[in-house]
Scaffold this active site. Structure first.
Site, PDB file in Angstrom:
ATOM      1  N   SER A 225       0.841  -1.185   0.000  1.00 31.72           N
ATOM      2  CA  SER A 225       0.000   0.000   0.000  1.00 31.72           C
ATOM      3  C   SER A 225       0.886   1.248   0.000  1.00 31.72           C
ATOM      4  O   SER A 225       1.670   1.449  -0.922  1.00 31.72           O
ATOM      5  CB  SER A 225      -0.964  -0.034   1.190  1.00 31.72           C
TER       6      SER A 225
ATOM      7  N   ASP B 135      -9.570  -3.885  -5.539  1.00 34.90           N
ATOM      8  CA  ASP B 135      -8.967  -3.018  -4.520  1.00 34.90           C
ATOM      9  C   ASP B 135      -9.707  -1.687  -4.410  1.00 34.90           C
ATOM     10  O   ASP B 135      -9.880  -0.975  -5.399  1.00 34.90           O
ATOM     11  CB  ASP B 135      -7.492  -2.763  -4.872  1.00 34.90           C
TER      12      ASP B 135
ATOM     13  N   HIS C 183      -7.812  -4.948  -1.470  1.00 34.53           N
ATOM     14  CA  HIS C 183      -6.616  -4.367  -0.858  1.00 34.53           C
ATOM     15  C   HIS C 183      -5.975  -5.284   0.173  1.00 34.53           C
ATOM     16  O   HIS C 183      -4.762  -5.252   0.363  1.00 34.53           O
ATOM     17  CB  HIS C 183      -6.985  -3.034  -0.205  1.00 34.53           C
TER      18      HIS C 183
END
Length: 603
Positions: free
Chosen positions: A456, A541, A576
């Site tokens: 991330s 995501d 994610h």
């Protein structure tokens, strides 16, 4: 909690947890709340957002996400009969807070396009179409949420951005009451609320308390002008949280990077004390403590060599009981076989940056061992030293593992975060590089054996260091990486953008645009040799859209001048957080480790 023990368990061979409860005693008959294995049937992805039991213990609101966009659907179950009610509310954050009447609860809805949490609704059991919007956050840089105080007296509506917080409150036994603003928002003022007796206790950075302090105010008039100091600001101690019991309050602190738990009696004739911890590479935290009238503090502890452990601590007698320690499968694990330490690298500007290390005691520290270095460094998130069972697979193969506590996190207090964001963001990247150089110079590894990992915002870190110092790394794993910074932050229609301006800056302003352009991984790819790289993303995501890493990989393939590996893996069923099942998640780790281990054999 409210007369019941709540239990989370896994059954052999099953992917998901089962939630049950027992009334009064653990020897009582077990009642099934939710079996996530049943709920997950027919779905490639499943996530339980949470569940909340009504005050009379008969109903349960729970939420599910079967896409991985973090858009949860609320359901209501009658625990007594096992039947699902017809109530079904889509596109929520996944949490719900019950009023005291056992028929009303409050939830947060999301904007369907930006996924911003923007409105609070009141729902009475029955027709969802009659739900009433009681709060809407109109500032697109803020997110809204709702919860009930531990005292059960108030429903609290919160709204926050990176730098600013505001709350409104109303009595939990008056579900149709109009929320009253606790204290109007002031830019740069952050605070959290705890209720006890007839006062609110406020964890806040008011009056330039950069590492936070606690103030209190009578519930009859909560305006900021009435707040008074309760625990003063301490410049060298980050005050992370306060947990309130009937006879004690607990302070979660961070001193010189280390987690500390202080127990303070309300009776000022009894001295406060700290829980004792005896090394520099551990994580300690206050666990879930819903019972207000208790002498027992539930806390968690683990270190880089000690499996995750849960304790009950008697605050009156100062005795503790180990309830559970994470089991390490295989039967060969011995804590004494491993060593950990904290070392300090010197950053480009002379600042000392801490690194937590773990390795087998028989691993050579002469530059010949491979090393995996992890970093994150954003949003004030602290990457604490922690135990990992899967990491043992690397350690037992001769790897050293390092966590770089770089600026952008809060490991060394709030100034550590402030010095790693906005127009100081490059410190995050240069800190990580300085840690890599230190680990090589001190012979924990060599450049031919150094690997890096981040996900991330940590994936942004990976992309930046690849551009800035590609020669340092044998291989890099970038998971769900935020790498197209400028383009993303210029598009206010996609998730997260507007709420991120206080973290990265607003590129519609020239100074921020130019600064972002100086480090944005996608925009700084150039013709040069790059390390072996594995890039991982999820098609669904909600935080970093899949096309960001896709276009980054395409540009790398076009411009890189080496013949090293560049792999791009998209999980078509996840978002994610990756795969949802516990075994599917292990398969993802195995894939990452296979990438590293294959390269390590060629050192």
């Amino acid at each position: 909690h409210n007369g019941y023990w709540y239990i989370t368990k896994y059954e052999l061979g099953k992917e998901y947890p089962i939630y049950t409860r027992k009334k009064d005693h653990l020897s009582a008959q077990e009642e099934l709340l939710l079996d996530c294995n049943v709920l997950a049937e027919n779905y490639e992805y499943f996530s339980l957002g949470g569940f909340s039991v009504s005050p009379d213990n008969t109903l349960c609101v729970f939420s599910t996400d079967t896409v991985s966009r973090r858009q949860y659907t609320l359901h209501v179950k009658n625990i007594i009969t096992g039947a699902l009610l017809t109530d079904r509310i889509e596109n929520t954050t996944g949490s719900a807070s019950w009023a005291a009447d056992n028929k009303t609860f409050f939830y947060t809805s999301k904007n369907e396009n930006t996924l911003r949490s923007e409105a609070i609704y009141r729902h009475k059991l029955g027709d969802v179409n009659e739900d009433v919007k009681i709060y809407e956050e109109l500032d697109e840089t803020f997110n809204a949420y709702v919860f009930k105080t531990k005292s059960k007296k108030y429903i609290v509506i919160g709204s926050s951005s990176t730098l600013t917080t505001e709350y409104s409150i109303f009595p939990a036994d008056q579900p149709e009451a109009t929320p009253v603003v606790f204290s109007p928002r002031t830019r740069g003022l952050e605070y959290d609320l705890n209720h006890y007796g007839d006062h609110f206790y406020i964890l806040t950075n008011k009056d330039e308390a950069i590492n936070f302090k606690v103030m209190k105010v009578n519930e009859s008039n909560t305006h900021m002008s009435h707040w008074e100091d309760f625990i003063p600001h301490r410049p060298k101690v980050l005050l992370e949280d306060i947990t309130i019991f009937k006879n004690y309050y607990i302070l979660s602190e961070r001193r010189h990077g280390l987690s500390c738990i202080q127990i303070v009696p309300w009776d000022t004739t009894i001295p406060p004390h700290y829980l004792p911890f005896d090394n520099e590479t551990y994580t300690a935290y206050v666990g879930t403590n819903p019972d207000f009238d208790s002498e027992i503090l539930r806390f968690g502890y683990n270190s880089m060599t000690t499996p995750a452990s849960v304790y009950d601590y008697n605050m009156a007698t100062r005795s503790k009981e180990l309830l559970k320690q994470q089991e390490v499968l295989g039967g060969n694990f011995k804590e004494d076989n491993y060593a950990s330490q904290r070392v300090w690298a010197t950053a480009k500007d002379g600042v000392k940056v801490p690194i937590s290390l773990v390795y087998r005691k028989d691993t050579p520290l002469d530059g010949s061992s491979p090393l995996l270095q992890y970093g994150y460094g954003s949003y004030g998130h602290t990457s604490d030293p922690y135990f990992s069972t899967v990491r043992l697979s690397l350690l037992d193969r001769g790897f050293v593992y390092a966590i770089a506590h770089i600026r952008g996190g809060e490991y060394l207090g709030r100034p550590w975060y402030d010095d790693g964001k906005l127009l100081s963001k490059r410190n995050t990247f240069t800190d990580f590089i300085a840690c890599s150089e230190f680990l090589i110079s001190e012979k924990f590894t060599a450049a031919k054996g150094l690997f890096a990992y981040g996900g991330s915002a940590g994936g942004l870190l990976m992309g930046a260091v690849m551009n800035m110092a590609p020669h340092l790394y044998k291989g890099i794993i970038a998971s769900v990486p935020f790498v197209d910074v400028v383009t993303t932050m210029l598009d206010s229609s996609i998730p997260l953008t507007t709420g991120e301006y206080d973290e990265w800056g607003n590129p519609n302003e020239e100074n921020y645009y130019n600064y972002m352009m100086s480090y944005s991984p996608y925009d700084n790819v150039k013709p040069q040799d790059y390390p072996n790289t594995l890039v991982i993303t999820g098609y669904h995501d909600s935080q970093v859209q899949y096309w960001e890493p896709a276009k980054w990989v395409a540009k790398l393939r076009d411009l890189k001048t080496d013949h090293n590996i560049l792999l791009f893996n998209t999980n078509m069923d996840a978002g994610h957080s990756g795969a949802s099942g516990r075994f599917e998640a292990l398969k993802e780790v195995a894939k990452e480790y296979a990438f590293i281990l294959d390269l390590a054999q060629k050192i």
